[in-house]
Scaffold this motif. Structure first.
Motif, PDB file in Angstrom:
ATOM      1  N   ASN A  58       9.926 -24.288 -10.640  1.00  0.00           N
ATOM      2  CA  ASN A  58      10.183 -24.269 -12.558  1.00  0.00           C
ATOM      3  C   ASN A  58      10.391 -24.963 -12.724  1.00  0.00           C
ATOM      4  O   ASN A  58      10.284 -26.050 -12.985  1.00  0.00           O
ATOM      5  N   PRO A  59       9.325 -24.780 -14.052  1.00  0.00           N
ATOM      6  CA  PRO A  59       8.600 -25.773 -15.306  1.00  0.00           C
ATOM      7  C   PRO A  59       9.778 -25.967 -16.052  1.00  0.00           C
ATOM      8  O   PRO A  59       9.436 -26.852 -16.457  1.00  0.00           O
ATOM      9  N   GLY A  60      10.917 -25.509 -15.669  1.00  0.00           N
ATOM     10  CA  GLY A  60      11.677 -26.217 -17.225  1.00  0.00           C
ATOM     11  C   GLY A  60      13.225 -26.027 -16.487  1.00  0.00           C
ATOM     12  O   GLY A  60      12.727 -26.666 -15.305  1.00  0.00           O
ATOM     13  N   ALA A  61      13.862 -26.410 -17.738  1.00  0.00           N
ATOM     14  CA  ALA A  61      15.195 -26.597 -17.157  1.00  0.00           C
ATOM     15  C   ALA A  61      15.932 -25.214 -16.607  1.00  0.00           C
ATOM     16  O   ALA A  61      15.576 -24.136 -16.291  1.00  0.00           O
ATOM     17  N   ALA A  62      17.300 -25.245 -16.712  1.00  0.00           N
ATOM     18  CA  ALA A  62      18.198 -24.619 -16.482  1.00  0.00           C
ATOM     19  C   ALA A  62      17.677 -22.930 -16.692  1.00  0.00           C
ATOM     20  O   ALA A  62      17.438 -22.973 -17.730  1.00  0.00           O
ATOM     21  N   PHE A  63      17.313 -21.847 -15.469  1.00  0.00           N
ATOM     22  CA  PHE A  63      16.345 -20.569 -15.939  1.00  0.00           C
ATOM     23  C   PHE A  63      15.637 -20.484 -16.944  1.00  0.00           C
ATOM     24  O   PHE A  63      15.277 -19.315 -17.700  1.00  0.00           O
ATOM     25  N   GLY A  64      15.207 -21.471 -16.175  1.00  0.00           N
ATOM     26  CA  GLY A  64      13.509 -21.736 -16.968  1.00  0.00           C
ATOM     27  C   GLY A  64      12.918 -21.984 -18.368  1.00  0.00           C
ATOM     28  O   GLY A  64      12.096 -22.411 -19.108  1.00  0.00           O
TER      29      GLY A  64
ATOM     30  N   ILE B 233      10.899 -32.433 -20.307  1.00  0.00           N
ATOM     31  CA  ILE B 233      12.304 -32.269 -19.373  1.00  0.00           C
ATOM     32  C   ILE B 233      12.620 -33.753 -18.696  1.00  0.00           C
ATOM     33  O   ILE B 233      13.690 -33.398 -17.872  1.00  0.00           O
ATOM     34  N   VAL B 234      12.239 -34.466 -17.569  1.00  0.00           N
ATOM     35  CA  VAL B 234      12.588 -35.576 -16.831  1.00  0.00           C
ATOM     36  C   VAL B 234      13.301 -36.587 -18.036  1.00  0.00           C
ATOM     37  O   VAL B 234      14.121 -37.066 -16.986  1.00  0.00           O
TER      38      VAL B 234
ATOM     39  N   THR C 186      15.360 -35.973  -9.546  1.00  0.00           N
ATOM     40  CA  THR C 186      14.590 -36.487  -8.879  1.00  0.00           C
ATOM     41  C   THR C 186      13.115 -35.304  -8.069  1.00  0.00           C
ATOM     42  O   THR C 186      11.867 -36.144  -8.463  1.00  0.00           O
ATOM     43  N   ASP C 187      13.661 -33.838  -8.117  1.00  0.00           N
ATOM     44  CA  ASP C 187      12.473 -33.218  -8.051  1.00  0.00           C
ATOM     45  C   ASP C 187      11.722 -33.600  -8.732  1.00  0.00           C
ATOM     46  O   ASP C 187      10.331 -33.293  -8.664  1.00  0.00           O
ATOM     47  N   ARG C 188      11.521 -32.695  -9.842  1.00  0.00           N
ATOM     48  CA  ARG C 188      11.268 -32.309 -11.037  1.00  0.00           C
ATOM     49  C   ARG C 188      10.426 -33.682 -11.784  1.00  0.00           C
ATOM     50  O   ARG C 188       9.381 -34.287 -12.026  1.00  0.00           O
TER      51      ARG C 188
ATOM     52  N   GLY D 128       6.821 -32.979 -11.380  1.00  0.00           N
ATOM     53  CA  GLY D 128       6.695 -31.619 -12.793  1.00  0.00           C
ATOM     54  C   GLY D 128       7.702 -30.756 -12.761  1.00  0.00           C
ATOM     55  O   GLY D 128       7.795 -29.375 -13.667  1.00  0.00           O
ATOM     56  N   VAL D 129       7.764 -30.441 -11.490  1.00  0.00           N
ATOM     57  CA  VAL D 129       9.016 -28.854 -11.473  1.00  0.00           C
ATOM     58  C   VAL D 129       9.876 -29.092 -10.284  1.00  0.00           C
ATOM     59  O   VAL D 129      10.197 -29.758  -9.511  1.00  0.00           O
ATOM     60  N   VAL D 130      10.878 -28.576  -9.847  1.00  0.00           N
ATOM     61  CA  VAL D 130      12.111 -27.598  -9.523  1.00  0.00           C
ATOM     62  C   VAL D 130      11.271 -26.792  -8.471  1.00  0.00           C
ATOM     63  O   VAL D 130      11.201 -25.666  -8.842  1.00  0.00           O
ATOM     64  N   THR D 131      11.426 -26.799  -7.273  1.00  0.00           N
ATOM     65  CA  THR D 131      11.299 -26.435  -5.582  1.00  0.00           C
ATOM     66  C   THR D 131      12.796 -25.086  -5.809  1.00  0.00           C
ATOM     67  O   THR D 131      14.001 -25.486  -5.657  1.00  0.00           O
ATOM     68  N   ASP D 132      12.337 -24.047  -6.253  1.00  0.00           N
ATOM     69  CA  ASP D 132      13.891 -23.314  -5.812  1.00  0.00           C
ATOM     70  C   ASP D 132      13.279 -22.582  -4.755  1.00  0.00           C
ATOM     71  O   ASP D 132      11.861 -21.882  -5.056  1.00  0.00           O
ATOM     72  N   TYR D 133      14.534 -21.882  -3.990  1.00  0.00           N
ATOM     73  CA  TYR D 133      13.745 -21.268  -3.047  1.00  0.00           C
ATOM     74  C   TYR D 133      14.928 -19.706  -2.473  1.00  0.00           C
ATOM     75  O   TYR D 133      14.630 -19.263  -1.450  1.00  0.00           O
ATOM     76  N   LEU D 134      16.060 -20.059  -2.790  1.00  0.00           N
ATOM     77  CA  LEU D 134      16.962 -18.894  -2.597  1.00  0.00           C
ATOM     78  C   LEU D 134      17.336 -18.218  -3.933  1.00  0.00           C
ATOM     79  O   LEU D 134      17.542 -18.117  -5.244  1.00  0.00           O
ATOM     80  N   HIS D 135      16.900 -16.848  -3.465  1.00  0.00           N
ATOM     81  CA  HIS D 135      16.504 -15.385  -4.038  1.00  0.00           C
ATOM     82  C   HIS D 135      17.447 -14.367  -3.734  1.00  0.00           C
ATOM     83  O   HIS D 135      17.787 -13.942  -2.731  1.00  0.00           O
ATOM     84  N   THR D 136      17.747 -13.511  -5.009  1.00  0.00           N
ATOM     85  CA  THR D 136      18.890 -12.327  -4.948  1.00  0.00           C
ATOM     86  C   THR D 136      18.163 -11.547  -5.459  1.00  0.00           C
ATOM     87  O   THR D 136      19.093 -10.199  -5.184  1.00  0.00           O
TER      88      THR D 136
END
Length: 169
Positions: free
Chosen positions: A60-66, A76-77, A118-120, A124-132
């Motif tokens: 995710n290169p953006g903040a909440a919900f991209g 963003i950082v 910290t991840d960002r 520069g991105v946040v790692t997401d991995y839980l998908h519904t």
């Protein structure tokens, strides 16, 4: 003279240490799981798990919900870093006055926020991995933030203990 552990834990310093210690554990766990996801999920598409959540690696290169994905990562950082600093200052000041549920909630919010910022900051991105499939893909830090906010909200509905001044004559 020795101090009893239960009394020391309830001191302002003890409460702050526990809150920030919990936040550090949450952030570290989040970063470890993100690293494992980034190492083990590339090229695997969606990994079906029993239940409502599957694994799918996204960044995710953006903040909440991209939101703000078009902004430079440094912006963003800085913005999220300032928000996290504000939460940390609030936590430091409020820890001695909050109830246990609110302190745990605040520790979860702070730990999740530190994990995501910290991840960002690292790439520069946040790692997401839980998908519904019906909600944007998220991570452990997001779960901690939402759970912590929920605990703090629940705590806000608690009626403060009555005092003798409040008691009828």
């Amino acid at each position: 003279m020795t101090t009893r552990p239960d009394v020391a834990a309830r001191s302002p310093t003890g409460l702050r240490i526990r809150l920030f210690g919990t936040a550090v554990v949450i952030a570290a766990a989040d970063l470890a799981v993100k690293a494992a996801a980034a190492r083990n999920l590339p090229g695997r598409g969606t990994v079906d798990l029993p239940g409502p959540v599957d694994l799918r690696l996204l960044f995710n290169p953006g903040a909440a919900f991209g939101l703000g994905a078009a902004l430079p990562a440094a912006a963003i950082v800085i913005i999220t870093g300032l928000v996290v600093a504000g939460v940390a200052i609030f936590a430091w000041r409020m820890a001695p006055t909050l109830g246990r549920v609110a302190r745990v909630g605040l520790a979860l919010v702070l730990g999740g926020a530190v994990g995501n910022v910290t991840d960002r900051a690292l790439d520069g991105v946040v790692t997401d991995y839980l998908h519904t499939g019906w909600w944007p893909t998220f991570n452990l830090a997001d779960v901690a933030i939402v759970t912590g906010a929920g605990l703090m909200l629940l705590h806000s509905f608690r009626r403060p203990p009555s005092t003798q001044e409040d008691a009828p004559p």
